[in-house]
Motif scaffolding. Sequence first.
Motif, mmCIF file in Angstrom:
data_model
loop_
_atom_site.group_PDB
_atom_site.id
_atom_site.type_symbol
_atom_site.label_atom_id
_atom_site.label_comp_id
_atom_site.label_asym_id
_atom_site.label_seq_id
_atom_site.Cartn_x
_atom_site.Cartn_y
_atom_site.Cartn_z
ATOM 1 N N PHE A 173 0.842 -1.205 0.000
ATOM 2 C CA PHE A 173 0.000 0.000 0.000
ATOM 3 C C PHE A 173 0.875 1.252 0.000
ATOM 4 O O PHE A 173 0.596 2.206 -0.727
ATOM 5 N N LEU A 174 1.932 1.256 0.810
ATOM 6 C CA LEU A 174 2.835 2.413 0.845
ATOM 7 C C LEU A 174 3.480 2.652 -0.513
ATOM 8 O O LEU A 174 3.597 3.792 -0.964
ATOM 9 N N ARG A 214 2.400 0.924 -10.727
ATOM 10 C CA ARG A 214 1.671 -0.126 -11.441
ATOM 11 C C ARG A 214 2.086 -1.516 -10.950
ATOM 12 O O ARG A 214 1.240 -2.365 -10.694
ATOM 13 N N GLU A 215 3.394 -1.721 -10.838
ATOM 14 C CA GLU A 215 3.891 -3.023 -10.392
ATOM 15 C C GLU A 215 3.493 -3.311 -8.943
ATOM 16 O O GLU A 215 3.100 -4.429 -8.605
ATOM 17 N N ALA A 216 3.604 -2.312 -8.085
ATOM 18 C CA ALA A 216 3.220 -2.496 -6.683
ATOM 19 C C ALA A 216 1.719 -2.771 -6.569
ATOM 20 O O ALA A 216 1.303 -3.628 -5.781
ATOM 21 N N ASP A 234 1.094 -6.344 -7.681
ATOM 22 C CA ASP A 234 1.502 -7.252 -6.607
ATOM 23 C C ASP A 234 0.494 -7.227 -5.458
ATOM 24 O O ASP A 234 0.165 -8.270 -4.886
ATOM 25 N N LEU A 235 0.002 -6.043 -5.128
ATOM 26 C CA LEU A 235 -0.981 -5.902 -4.054
ATOM 27 C C LEU A 235 -2.269 -6.642 -4.397
ATOM 28 O O LEU A 235 -2.812 -7.375 -3.566
ATOM 29 N N VAL A 236 -2.746 -6.461 -5.609
ATOM 30 C CA VAL A 236 -3.994 -7.121 -6.040
ATOM 31 C C VAL A 236 -3.844 -8.634 -5.928
ATOM 32 O O VAL A 236 -4.711 -9.313 -5.373
ATOM 33 N N PRO A 278 -7.441 -17.388 -7.188
ATOM 34 C CA PRO A 278 -7.496 -16.345 -8.224
ATOM 35 C C PRO A 278 -6.490 -15.238 -7.914
ATOM 36 O O PRO A 278 -6.102 -15.048 -6.757
ATOM 37 N N THR A 279 -6.082 -14.518 -8.947
ATOM 38 C CA THR A 279 -5.132 -13.419 -8.762
ATOM 39 C C THR A 279 -5.818 -12.069 -8.882
ATOM 40 O O THR A 279 -5.154 -11.031 -8.889
ATOM 41 N N ARG A 280 -7.127 -12.077 -8.958
ATOM 42 C CA ARG A 280 -7.927 -10.854 -9.048
ATOM 43 C C ARG A 280 -9.091 -10.980 -8.066
ATOM 44 O O ARG A 280 -9.496 -12.086 -7.712
ATOM 45 N N PRO A 281 -9.658 -9.848 -7.648
ATOM 46 C CA PRO A 281 -10.775 -9.917 -6.694
ATOM 47 C C PRO A 281 -12.047 -10.433 -7.355
ATOM 48 O O PRO A 281 -12.369 -10.053 -8.484
#
Length: 193
Positions: A29-30, A41-43, A46-48, A155-158
Amino acid sequence: MTDTGARTRYEEDVVDLLLAQHARIEQLFLLVIGGTGDIRREAFDDLVKLLAAHETAEEEVVHPLARGLPGSGGDAMVDERLAEERQAKETLRTLVAGGVDAEGFETGIILLRDAVLTHARYEERHEFPRLRQHVPAEQLRGLAAAVRAAEATAPTRPHPGAQSATANLAMGPALAVIDRIRDAVRKPSEGKG
């Protein structure tokens, strides 16, 4: 002489694993909030992925066990956590659809961070101590492996509609395949431009 790394890994229990993931989520998040361009974008990507896998594993492994713990509030406590997770997934899905450059992303990611970290702190203060108090250490270590296995196929997405152990087990594998295909297709095209 023992291999400390292997020993530490062996002794890690599900609470240790989830706490480490909470810390990583906070770091991401930071990076998203403070970053720009490709770093953001990359962070965010990774967060998602981490949030999707983490919540799926909690829904499949941890929450069903927590329902039966003494003094936990059982169903009510877990239902509250699931409602928080569903709301976070809906917000996250909106942010993913718009992308990091969308109008309102800044506000949305801060609101999501606050909700996710509040959710995590509640688990850390209420759910995790009860797990350690009422579940044998050996079982907690086994649950760490179960969480890792659930995350590997998550899954890698919500997906807000899949938020129970039953829904995750029924829909999760198909959603995971779709998400991983999207990830594979998206990766090569991101480098072009």
